[in-house]
Design a protein around this motif. Structure first.
Motif, PDB file in Angstrom:
ATOM      1  N   ASN A   1       0.856  -1.186   0.000  1.00 33.60           N
ATOM      2  CA  ASN A   1       0.000   0.000   0.000  1.00 33.60           C
ATOM      3  C   ASN A   1       0.897   1.243   0.000  1.00 33.60           C
ATOM      4  O   ASN A   1       1.357   1.694   1.053  1.00 33.60           O
ATOM      5  CB  ASN A   1      -0.924   0.005   1.224  1.00 33.60           C
ATOM      6  CG  ASN A   1      -1.895  -1.168   1.206  1.00 33.60           C
ATOM      7  OD1 ASN A   1      -2.400  -1.545   0.148  1.00 33.60           O
ATOM      8  ND2 ASN A   1      -2.157  -1.743   2.373  1.00 33.60           N
ATOM      9  N   PHE A   2       1.159   1.760  -1.193  1.00 31.31           N
ATOM     10  CA  PHE A   2       2.046   2.907  -1.336  1.00 31.31           C
ATOM     11  C   PHE A   2       1.259   4.205  -1.198  1.00 31.31           C
ATOM     12  O   PHE A   2       0.065   4.263  -1.519  1.00 31.31           O
ATOM     13  CB  PHE A   2       2.733   2.875  -2.706  1.00 31.31           C
ATOM     14  CG  PHE A   2       3.679   1.713  -2.887  1.00 31.31           C
ATOM     15  CD1 PHE A   2       4.952   1.746  -2.346  1.00 31.31           C
ATOM     16  CD2 PHE A   2       3.286   0.586  -3.597  1.00 31.31           C
ATOM     17  CE1 PHE A   2       5.821   0.679  -2.517  1.00 31.31           C
ATOM     18  CE2 PHE A   2       4.143  -0.481  -3.772  1.00 31.31           C
ATOM     19  CZ  PHE A   2       5.423  -0.436  -3.225  1.00 31.31           C
ATOM     20  N   PRO A   3       1.924   5.263  -0.768  1.00 30.52           N
ATOM     21  CA  PRO A   3       1.270   6.576  -0.765  1.00 30.52           C
ATOM     22  C   PRO A   3       1.127   7.095  -2.194  1.00 30.52           C
ATOM     23  O   PRO A   3       1.863   6.686  -3.091  1.00 30.52           O
ATOM     24  CB  PRO A   3       2.230   7.447   0.055  1.00 30.52           C
ATOM     25  CG  PRO A   3       3.552   6.771  -0.061  1.00 30.52           C
ATOM     26  CD  PRO A   3       3.266   5.307  -0.165  1.00 30.52           C
ATOM     27  N   PRO A   4       0.187   7.977  -2.435  1.00 32.42           N
ATOM     28  CA  PRO A   4      -0.050   8.474  -3.802  1.00 32.42           C
ATOM     29  C   PRO A   4       1.163   9.133  -4.441  1.00 32.42           C
ATOM     30  O   PRO A   4       1.232   9.233  -5.671  1.00 32.42           O
ATOM     31  CB  PRO A   4      -1.190   9.481  -3.612  1.00 32.42           C
ATOM     32  CG  PRO A   4      -1.872   9.050  -2.355  1.00 32.42           C
ATOM     33  CD  PRO A   4      -0.794   8.502  -1.471  1.00 32.42           C
TER      34      PRO A   4
ATOM     35  N   GLN B   1      -3.998   0.530  -5.254  1.00 30.89           N
ATOM     36  CA  GLN B   1      -4.258  -0.872  -4.957  1.00 30.89           C
ATOM     37  C   GLN B   1      -4.747  -1.024  -3.521  1.00 30.89           C
ATOM     38  O   GLN B   1      -4.258  -0.349  -2.608  1.00 30.89           O
ATOM     39  CB  GLN B   1      -3.006  -1.727  -5.201  1.00 30.89           C
ATOM     40  CG  GLN B   1      -1.768  -1.320  -4.423  1.00 30.89           C
ATOM     41  CD  GLN B   1      -0.884  -0.403  -5.238  1.00 30.89           C
ATOM     42  OE1 GLN B   1      -1.351   0.610  -5.743  1.00 30.89           O
ATOM     43  NE2 GLN B   1       0.402  -0.746  -5.353  1.00 30.89           N
ATOM     44  N   SER B   2      -5.708  -1.909  -3.337  1.00 29.00           N
ATOM     45  CA  SER B   2      -6.303  -2.113  -2.012  1.00 29.00           C
ATOM     46  C   SER B   2      -7.010  -3.456  -1.991  1.00 29.00           C
ATOM     47  O   SER B   2      -7.135  -4.133  -3.011  1.00 29.00           O
ATOM     48  CB  SER B   2      -7.292  -0.982  -1.688  1.00 29.00           C
ATOM     49  OG  SER B   2      -8.349  -0.968  -2.643  1.00 29.00           O
TER      50      SER B   2
ATOM     51  N   TYR C   1      -8.851 -10.460  -8.092  1.00 33.97           N
ATOM     52  CA  TYR C   1      -8.131  -9.332  -7.501  1.00 33.97           C
ATOM     53  C   TYR C   1      -7.929  -8.197  -8.505  1.00 33.97           C
ATOM     54  O   TYR C   1      -7.223  -7.233  -8.209  1.00 33.97           O
ATOM     55  CB  TYR C   1      -6.765  -9.793  -6.979  1.00 33.97           C
ATOM     56  CG  TYR C   1      -6.862 -10.833  -5.885  1.00 33.97           C
ATOM     57  CD1 TYR C   1      -6.866 -10.463  -4.550  1.00 33.97           C
ATOM     58  CD2 TYR C   1      -6.962 -12.186  -6.193  1.00 33.97           C
ATOM     59  CE1 TYR C   1      -6.956 -11.414  -3.539  1.00 33.97           C
ATOM     60  CE2 TYR C   1      -7.059 -13.145  -5.200  1.00 33.97           C
ATOM     61  CZ  TYR C   1      -7.055 -12.754  -3.873  1.00 33.97           C
ATOM     62  OH  TYR C   1      -7.154 -13.703  -2.870  1.00 33.97           O
ATOM     63  N   GLU C   2      -8.543  -8.316  -9.661  1.00 36.41           N
ATOM     64  CA  GLU C   2      -8.418  -7.268 -10.677  1.00 36.41           C
ATOM     65  C   GLU C   2      -9.443  -6.171 -10.406  1.00 36.41           C
ATOM     66  O   GLU C   2     -10.621  -6.438 -10.158  1.00 36.41           O
ATOM     67  CB  GLU C   2      -8.645  -7.859 -12.068  1.00 36.41           C
ATOM     68  CG  GLU C   2      -8.518  -6.848 -13.187  1.00 36.41           C
ATOM     69  CD  GLU C   2      -8.866  -7.452 -14.542  1.00 36.41           C
ATOM     70  OE1 GLU C   2      -8.663  -6.772 -15.564  1.00 36.41           O
ATOM     71  OE2 GLU C   2      -9.355  -8.603 -14.565  1.00 36.41           O
ATOM     72  N   CYS C   3      -8.990  -4.943 -10.454  1.00 39.63           N
ATOM     73  CA  CYS C   3      -9.879  -3.813 -10.215  1.00 39.63           C
ATOM     74  C   CYS C   3     -10.334  -3.210 -11.540  1.00 39.63           C
ATOM     75  O   CYS C   3      -9.774  -3.513 -12.601  1.00 39.63           O
ATOM     76  CB  CYS C   3      -9.174  -2.750  -9.374  1.00 39.63           C
ATOM     77  SG  CYS C   3      -7.809  -1.921 -10.249  1.00 39.63           S
TER      78      CYS C   3
ATOM     79  N   THR D   1     -11.848   0.853  -8.331  1.00 39.74           N
ATOM     80  CA  THR D   1     -12.550  -0.018  -7.387  1.00 39.74           C
ATOM     81  C   THR D   1     -11.510  -0.796  -6.591  1.00 39.74           C
ATOM     82  O   THR D   1     -10.306  -0.706  -6.839  1.00 39.74           O
ATOM     83  CB  THR D   1     -13.477  -0.996  -8.128  1.00 39.74           C
ATOM     84  OG1 THR D   1     -12.691  -1.805  -9.008  1.00 39.74           O
ATOM     85  CG2 THR D   1     -14.531  -0.247  -8.941  1.00 39.74           C
ATOM     86  N   VAL D   2     -11.992  -1.578  -5.639  1.00 44.79           N
ATOM     87  CA  VAL D   2     -11.086  -2.375  -4.814  1.00 44.79           C
ATOM     88  C   VAL D   2     -10.423  -3.442  -5.682  1.00 44.79           C
ATOM     89  O   VAL D   2     -11.072  -4.133  -6.468  1.00 44.79           O
ATOM     90  CB  VAL D   2     -11.852  -3.029  -3.647  1.00 44.79           C
ATOM     91  CG1 VAL D   2     -10.921  -3.950  -2.855  1.00 44.79           C
ATOM     92  CG2 VAL D   2     -12.441  -1.959  -2.742  1.00 44.79           C
ATOM     93  N   GLY D   3      -9.136  -3.572  -5.532  1.00 46.04           N
ATOM     94  CA  GLY D   3      -8.398  -4.580  -6.289  1.00 46.04           C
ATOM     95  C   GLY D   3      -6.910  -4.389  -6.125  1.00 46.04           C
ATOM     96  O   GLY D   3      -6.442  -3.328  -5.698  1.00 46.04           O
ATOM     97  N   ARG D   4      -6.169  -5.407  -6.475  1.00 46.67           N
ATOM     98  CA  ARG D   4      -4.722  -5.368  -6.304  1.00 46.67           C
ATOM     99  C   ARG D   4      -3.957  -5.183  -7.613  1.00 46.67           C
ATOM    100  O   ARG D   4      -2.776  -4.850  -7.585  1.00 46.67           O
ATOM    101  CB  ARG D   4      -4.256  -6.659  -5.619  1.00 46.67           C
ATOM    102  CG  ARG D   4      -4.547  -6.689  -4.127  1.00 46.67           C
ATOM    103  CD  ARG D   4      -3.680  -5.688  -3.399  1.00 46.67           C
ATOM    104  NE  ARG D   4      -4.078  -5.483  -2.002  1.00 46.67           N
ATOM    105  CZ  ARG D   4      -3.454  -4.649  -1.173  1.00 46.67           C
ATOM    106  NH1 ARG D   4      -2.419  -3.947  -1.606  1.00 46.67           N
ATOM    107  NH2 ARG D   4      -3.871  -4.501   0.064  1.00 46.67           N
TER     108      ARG D   4
END
Length: 231
Positions: free
Chosen positions: A55-58, A67-68, A105-107, A121-124
């Motif tokens: 989880n990187f900062p913007p 990614q989330s 896991y695809e957003c 959307t939520v996804g990695r």
């Protein structure tokens, strides 16, 4: 064929149509295919570990693409670092089902200024990253599943095994039936030849009879009476 199966390294007529490489070359090809598979799986897992599951900062674009959600499972590497066979660990996905599992896991992505793709959307993984990972899995799976078979084709092991099966299972019967066919053809040939000989003899005899009949002299009593001139 039997000679080539018994002595695959010697020069035979089949060498012209079935070129084979040395066993050492085939083993080197197998080693390289395993090495490429191992490295590809490692690259995919590094992307999952160091990018997708972080989880990187913007501010850390392009590592950040919003990614989330739940973490993605790693891809099972079928080989150890020394390229021996390896069993999958718990929680890893295999080469057979990785693309189906990762699809969850695809957003859904959107494109922002600068052409960067981020998750809406939520996804990695974004669709583009998922496509690249799928391509890597496809190549790895192809090398892993079909590499040994292709090596068998390369060093003619598969062809040799096939010829051995044919030679042991089918050649005895084929040889026996071929002899029967050969004997039958010889008998037919002899019959045709004898028929021609008898026909020639018959034709000559018939022509001789016709010739003799045409040139047969008249009997004395059947000769016409001689005429006396002036009578």
């Amino acid at each position: 064929m039997e000679e080539w199966v018994a002595h695959p390294t010697e020069h035979t007529a089949l060498d012209e149509v079935i070129p084979c490489v040395e066993p050492a070359t085939a083993n080197e090809s197998l080693y390289r295919s395993r090495q490429v598979t191992f490295e590809l799986v490692n690259v995919v897992n590094q992307v999952i570990t160091n990018v997708s599951n972080r989880n990187f900062p913007p501010q850390l674009t392009p590592l950040y693409y919003n990614q989330s959600g739940p973490l993605m499972p790693l891809l099972c590497n079928p080989f150890t670092p020394d390229l021996r066979d390896r069993n999958c660990s718990r929680g890893e996905v295999t080469l057979d089902n990785a693309t189906q599992v990762w699809k969850k896991y695809e957003c859904q992505s959107t494109t922002v200024s600068g052409g960067a793709e981020i998750c809406a959307t939520v996804g990695r993984v974004t669709p583009s990253i998922y496509g690249q990972m799928t391509a890597g899995v496809t190549v790895s799976q192809g090398l892993y599943q079909y590499g040994p078979f292709l090596i068998q084709l390369q060093d003619c092991t598969f062809v040799r095994d096939t010829f051995t099966t044919i030679n042991q299972g089918y050649c005895p019967g084929l040889e026996r039936y071929s002899k029967w066919v050969y004997v039958g053809l010889v008998m037919v040939s002899l019959a045709v030849m004898l028929s021609l000989i008898f026909w020639v003899i018959y034709a000559r005899e018939r022509r001789h009879r016709v010739y003799s009949k045409q040139h047969q002299p008249y009997p004395v009593e059947d000769k016409p009476a001689a005429t006396v001139p002036g009578a």
